[in-house]
Design an enzyme around this catalytic site. Sequence first.
Site, mmCIF file in Angstrom:
data_model
loop_
_atom_site.group_PDB
_atom_site.id
_atom_site.type_symbol
_atom_site.label_atom_id
_atom_site.label_comp_id
_atom_site.label_asym_id
_atom_site.label_seq_id
_atom_site.Cartn_x
_atom_site.Cartn_y
_atom_site.Cartn_z
ATOM 1 N N ASN A 9 -102.478 83.971 49.324
ATOM 2 C CA ASN A 9 -101.202 83.672 49.009
ATOM 3 C C ASN A 9 -100.744 82.862 50.217
ATOM 4 O O ASN A 9 -100.446 83.400 51.126
ATOM 5 C CB ASN A 9 -100.368 85.071 48.909
ATOM 6 N N TRP A 10 -100.716 81.494 49.857
ATOM 7 C CA TRP A 10 -100.280 80.641 50.970
ATOM 8 C C TRP A 10 -98.758 80.541 51.357
ATOM 9 O O TRP A 10 -98.393 79.990 52.130
ATOM 10 C CB TRP A 10 -100.886 79.176 50.464
ATOM 11 N N LYS A 11 -97.953 81.301 50.225
ATOM 12 C CA LYS A 11 -96.528 81.220 50.518
ATOM 13 C C LYS A 11 -95.988 79.831 50.536
ATOM 14 O O LYS A 11 -96.614 78.922 49.897
ATOM 15 C CB LYS A 11 -96.077 82.061 51.413
ATOM 16 N N HIS A 92 -93.898 89.715 43.797
ATOM 17 C CA HIS A 92 -94.074 89.890 44.984
ATOM 18 C C HIS A 92 -92.706 90.318 46.014
ATOM 19 O O HIS A 92 -91.697 90.025 45.491
ATOM 20 C CB HIS A 92 -94.513 88.491 45.736
ATOM 21 N N GLU A 94 -91.427 89.377 48.451
ATOM 22 C CA GLU A 94 -90.482 88.305 48.955
ATOM 23 C C GLU A 94 -89.654 87.774 48.050
ATOM 24 O O GLU A 94 -88.414 87.635 47.969
ATOM 25 C CB GLU A 94 -91.309 87.314 49.495
ATOM 26 N N GLU A 164 -98.646 96.616 47.868
ATOM 27 C CA GLU A 164 -98.494 95.615 48.998
ATOM 28 C C GLU A 164 -97.299 96.297 49.741
ATOM 29 O O GLU A 164 -96.094 96.293 49.326
ATOM 30 C CB GLU A 164 -97.805 94.212 48.713
ATOM 31 N N GLY A 170 -96.880 90.606 56.773
ATOM 32 C CA GLY A 170 -96.575 89.661 57.896
ATOM 33 C C GLY A 170 -96.181 90.468 59.244
ATOM 34 O O GLY A 170 -95.659 89.775 60.263
ATOM 35 N N SER A 210 -101.074 92.691 56.118
ATOM 36 C CA SER A 210 -101.764 92.573 57.245
ATOM 37 C C SER A 210 -103.151 92.550 57.111
ATOM 38 O O SER A 210 -103.602 93.212 58.177
ATOM 39 C CB SER A 210 -101.104 93.326 58.235
ATOM 40 N N GLY A 231 -102.055 87.241 53.028
ATOM 41 C CA GLY A 231 -101.030 86.055 53.396
ATOM 42 C C GLY A 231 -101.458 85.411 54.559
ATOM 43 O O GLY A 231 -102.292 84.281 54.484
HETATM 44 P P1 PGA Z 1 -99.808 89.166 55.128
HETATM 45 O O1 PGA Z 1 -99.017 88.957 53.586
HETATM 46 O O2 PGA Z 1 -101.371 89.310 54.916
HETATM 47 O O3 PGA Z 1 -99.340 87.965 55.924
HETATM 48 O O4 PGA Z 1 -99.296 90.483 55.528
HETATM 49 C C1 PGA Z 1 -99.734 89.628 52.489
HETATM 50 C C2 PGA Z 1 -98.940 89.054 51.315
HETATM 51 O O5 PGA Z 1 -97.640 88.897 51.379
HETATM 52 O O6 PGA Z 1 -99.203 88.864 50.050
#
Ligand code: PGA
Length: 247
Positions: A9-11, A92, A94, A164, A170, A210, A231
């Site tokens: 997931n490149w966000k 997600h 976010e 998640e 993150g 993470s 991520g």
């Molecule tokens: P992260 O993000 O690996 O940076 O913790 C995972 C995600 O949000 O899918």
Amino acid sequence: MSRKIVAGNWKMNMDVEEARSLYNDLNDVEYPKDVKVILSPPAIYLSEFALKNNNVFIASQNVSSCSNGAYTGEISASMLESINVRYCLVGHSERRQHFKEDNELLAEKVKQLLTKNITPIYCCGESLEERESAKEKEVILNQLNKGLFFISKEQISKVVIAYEPIWAIGTGVTASSDQAQEMHGFIRQVLQDNYNQDIAENISILYGGSCKPDNATEIFSKPDVDGGLIGGAALDANSFKKIIHSF
Ligand code: PGA
């Protein structure tokens, strides 16, 4: 069929040159035959990558809950279908948190995707506060019941689920492999309760939060962890490739 998937997931990261370079680094490689590799770039780069002859699959990070019309700024499932996007993240944390997407809206997104045969990667996860008050299973069950479990047996077998925990995204704090297994086992059990054993055994359940090259092997070794939604570590080609080889 193998359940193994590693999705990046490149966000909201990278300009077009950086995105092209990462895509090329990851697309020009042979991967283990039993691992599906999915990349989820920002929407603006989707058509450029999805219309190529891909070694990897391309996922959208979002889709509209509406089918078409006067919805400024939205991208529909049929538009994604028309450029060969075969996967889409839904729910997600976010998007739940910053864009106030609730389970009812997410259910509409799931419906839109399934009408176009696009696989939802349905994300669920609890906050730190919910875990500290031992509500993590209740929260996950509610997210699955309201956002996903209204679909038919035929439809659910096409879905991917990502667990998640919000406190691990993150933050550099990952769930322990035992914590991940406990939640993945729980999700597989509720899939069995709501559908059947065969369906539960065939659905891919990914861990996210993470996940890095140095912890992926341990997390992926658990029987109900079928891979990861990555991520930060997906923004570096070498780290992401190492994770793909961590089964
Ligand atoms: P992260 O993000 O690996 O940076 O913790 C995972 C995600 O949000 O899918």
